[in-house]
Design an enzyme around this catalytic site. Structure first.
Site, PDB file in Angstrom:
ATOM      1  N   ASN A   1       0.857  -1.177   0.000  1.00  0.00           N
ATOM      2  CA  ASN A   1       0.000   0.000   0.000  1.00  0.00           C
ATOM      3  C   ASN A   1       0.901   1.236   0.000  1.00  0.00           C
ATOM      4  OD1 ASN A   1       0.889   0.423   2.675  1.00  0.00           O
ATOM      5  ND2 ASN A   1      -0.888  -0.650   3.533  1.00  0.00           N
ATOM      6  N   ALA A   2       0.296   2.428   0.078  1.00  0.00           N
ATOM      7  CA  ALA A   2       1.086   3.657  -0.025  1.00  0.00           C
ATOM      8  C   ALA A   2       2.096   3.771   1.108  1.00  0.00           C
ATOM      9  CB  ALA A   2       0.157   4.867  -0.036  1.00  0.00           C
ATOM     10  N   GLU A   3       1.680   3.433   2.320  1.00  0.00           N
ATOM     11  CA  GLU A   3       2.582   3.528   3.471  1.00  0.00           C
ATOM     12  C   GLU A   3       3.739   2.548   3.347  1.00  0.00           C
ATOM     13  OE1 GLU A   3       2.410   2.940   8.345  1.00  0.00           O
ATOM     14  OE2 GLU A   3       0.557   3.060   7.168  1.00  0.00           O
ATOM     15  N   GLU A   4       3.457   1.327   2.906  1.00  0.00           N
ATOM     16  CA  GLU A   4       4.523   0.329   2.743  1.00  0.00           C
ATOM     17  C   GLU A   4       5.466   0.713   1.611  1.00  0.00           C
ATOM     18  OE1 GLU A   4       1.558  -3.221   4.309  1.00  0.00           O
ATOM     19  OE2 GLU A   4       1.859  -2.869   2.161  1.00  0.00           O
TER      20      GLU A   4
ATOM     21  N   ASP B   1      -5.755  -7.963   1.479  1.00  0.00           N
ATOM     22  CA  ASP B   1      -5.662  -9.421   1.358  1.00  0.00           C
ATOM     23  C   ASP B   1      -6.447  -9.911   0.152  1.00  0.00           C
ATOM     24  OD1 ASP B   1      -4.258  -9.439   3.805  1.00  0.00           O
ATOM     25  OD2 ASP B   1      -6.130  -9.586   4.941  1.00  0.00           O
TER      26      ASP B   1
END
Length: 494
Positions: free
Chosen positions: A205-208, A279
């Site tokens: 995701n964006a944070e990862e 997921d």
């Protein structure tokens, strides 16, 4: 969407074997009503009406694979405790193979309990004991052996990494013995742990993604552009053949070396009670890849699957039949003004930015699709107003429209970046704009805000008028003239 729906059908027909290895969690949802505060503290008292237990984490990925029609098998270590028993029962109920789920006395099962009262999540209670079993060689060895056995004849492997310290060691050792499956998908909080195995696809995701390259992607819709600009860095840091950055309400961006970025749009729903859409996305990518679906189509399928899961409350899965119906009948809707206003009001309450544009759209062409894509990038919901047939005749002449309003609206509704379509019979959309009060009103670049009668109406209620790029040499009139000027090149040819 027909090709994507066919891909969803193929998953059910082929039933590929997909193995998931990672951190399984028991997700609990406790729901009820609250009518009073506790005497002990200023906290609501919840009268419990429903208690739901479903697989979470890697278990949710496996459950989604099974729901899509794959033969899913989970490899994970959980505790030999009551929570572990409940998780095993939930996995079996979901149709997941559990031969590789090891119950160990040296481990406690992780759970997340959400308490919901009257349309509001009040609290989440995480029971997340120390999952570091790196110093427990017997558990590590048992996981390696379970993964080796599960990988026999597997079509794909999904690594679902929520941070367990032993997971990279388990996967690397198992792959060294069992060999690499045809498709390897990694969904990890920290992708740096997986660079060495060279995943085929990673789905941060964006944070990862920001953590992976130590650079923020910004906020909102700007994240699409930011992710595209750092594609080379993301690919290098992850060691993956492809990176798909998921951006919740803003869809996802597919990044590959030597190829332009590809963007999908999410169709907005309330996310207050939704969990696990990432997921679902990873599961759909793996299932589609396992049956030979091209990555571009797999990404559209995964976006549709995540949209379906988010439409349900709690930690939900996307069933194959739901996905097929969704892809065969896109969620864009042709609505009357009253129904559309209700939808728009609901989106605005959820904090969505509503974009509106309008036109005749008599013969859909690249000029239209380019500016509609640009319009969708300006907000979360795109509404298109289509001139009715009488309106087109007054504006374009008695020989137009070439296609009736219902056909023109239907074509627009089939575009994945269009959320709602409505028809208006006036010569301008001013009445419709005053009804919907969109945050942004968009027109093509052959106009300027000063030329538009709609500009003072939009600005009066605090809206924004935006002119997007004009695509030269593309218009319905030019296209119709070109068709009419074409003459048969030989006798009997038409």
């Amino acid at each position: 969407m027909e090709m994507t729906a066919t891909a969803a059908e193929r998953i059910r027909q082929v039933a590929p074997r997909v193995v998931v290895v990672g951190d399984a969690i028991l997700d609990r949802w406790w729901g009820g009503h609250s009518r009073r505060l506790s005497r002990e503290a200023p906290a609501p008292v919840v009268e419990l009406r429903e208690a739901v237990e479903v697989p979470g984490g890697a278990g949710n990925t496996a459950a989604n694979l099974a729901a899509l029609g794959a033969r899913a098998e989970l490899v994970s270590a959980i505790g030999r405790d009551a929570t572990g028993e409940a998780l095993l029962a939930a996995l079996v109920q979901a149709g997941v193979g559990t031969r590789g789920v090891l119950q160990r006395a040296d481990r406690r099962t992780v759970s997340k309990t959400r308490i919901v009262a009257d349309d509001q999540v009040l609290a989440r209670v995480d029971d997340a004991p120390d999952r570091d079993v790196a110093g427990r060689p017997a558990t590590v060895r048992a996981l390696v052996e379970a993964l080796i056995a599960a990988l026999a004849d597997a079509d794909a492997l999904v690594v679902s990494d929520y941070g367990a310290a032993e997971l990279p060691e388990v996967v690397v050792e198992a792959l060294a013995v069992a060999g690499r499956p045809s498709h390897l998908v990694v969904d990890a909080h920290d992708l740096r742990r997986w660079r060495g195995i060279g995943p085929d696809v990673v789905v941060p995701n964006a944070e990862e993604s920001a953590k992976l390259i130590a650079r923020p992607l910004g906020e909102g819709r700007d994240r699409r552009r930011a992710a595209s600009e750092v594609a080379t860095d993301l690919l290098a840091a992850s060691g993956a053949g492809a990176v798909i950055v998921t951006l919740d309400r803003d869809g996802a961006v597919l990044l590959r070396e030597g190829a332009p970025p590809m963007v999908t749009s999410a169709h907005p729903v309330s996310e207050r009670f939704a969990a696990g859409a990432g997921d679902t996305f990873a599961a759909a990518i793996a299932a589609a890849a396992a049956v030979g679906v091209p990555l571009e189509t797999a990404m559209r399928l995964a976006q549709g699957a995540a949209d379906v899961a988010l439409a349900h409350e709690g930690t939900s899965v996307c069933r194959g039949d739901e996905l097929i119906r969704r892809l065969a009948h896109p969620p864009a809707a042709l609505l009357d003004w009253t129904a559309l206003r209700e939808r728009i009001d609901a989106h605005r309450r959820d904090g969505r930015r509503v974009v509106f544009t309008n036109g005749c759209f008599d013969v859909l062409h690249v000029g239209h699709t380019t500016y509609l894509q640009q319009a969708r990038d300006l907000g979360d919901v795109l509404v298109v107003g289509v001139n009715g047939d009488d309106s087109v005749r007054r504006l374009k002449g008695p020989e137009r429209p070439l296609n009736p309003a219902v056909d023109r609206a239907g074509l627009l509704a089939a575009l994945e970046w269009v959320d709602y379509v409505t028809v208006f019979d006036e010569d301008t959309p001013i009445d419709l704009i005053e009804t919907l009060r969109p945050d942004v009103y968009v027109k093509g670049g052959d106009y300027s805000p000063e030329m538009l009668a709609e500009t003072p109406v939009v600005e009066a209620y605090g809206g924004e008028v935006h002119v997007v790029d004009y695509v030269p040499d593309h218009s319905t009139t030019l296209l119709v003239d070109r068709i009419r000027s074409t003459r048969p090149t030989s006798q009997g040819v038409s």
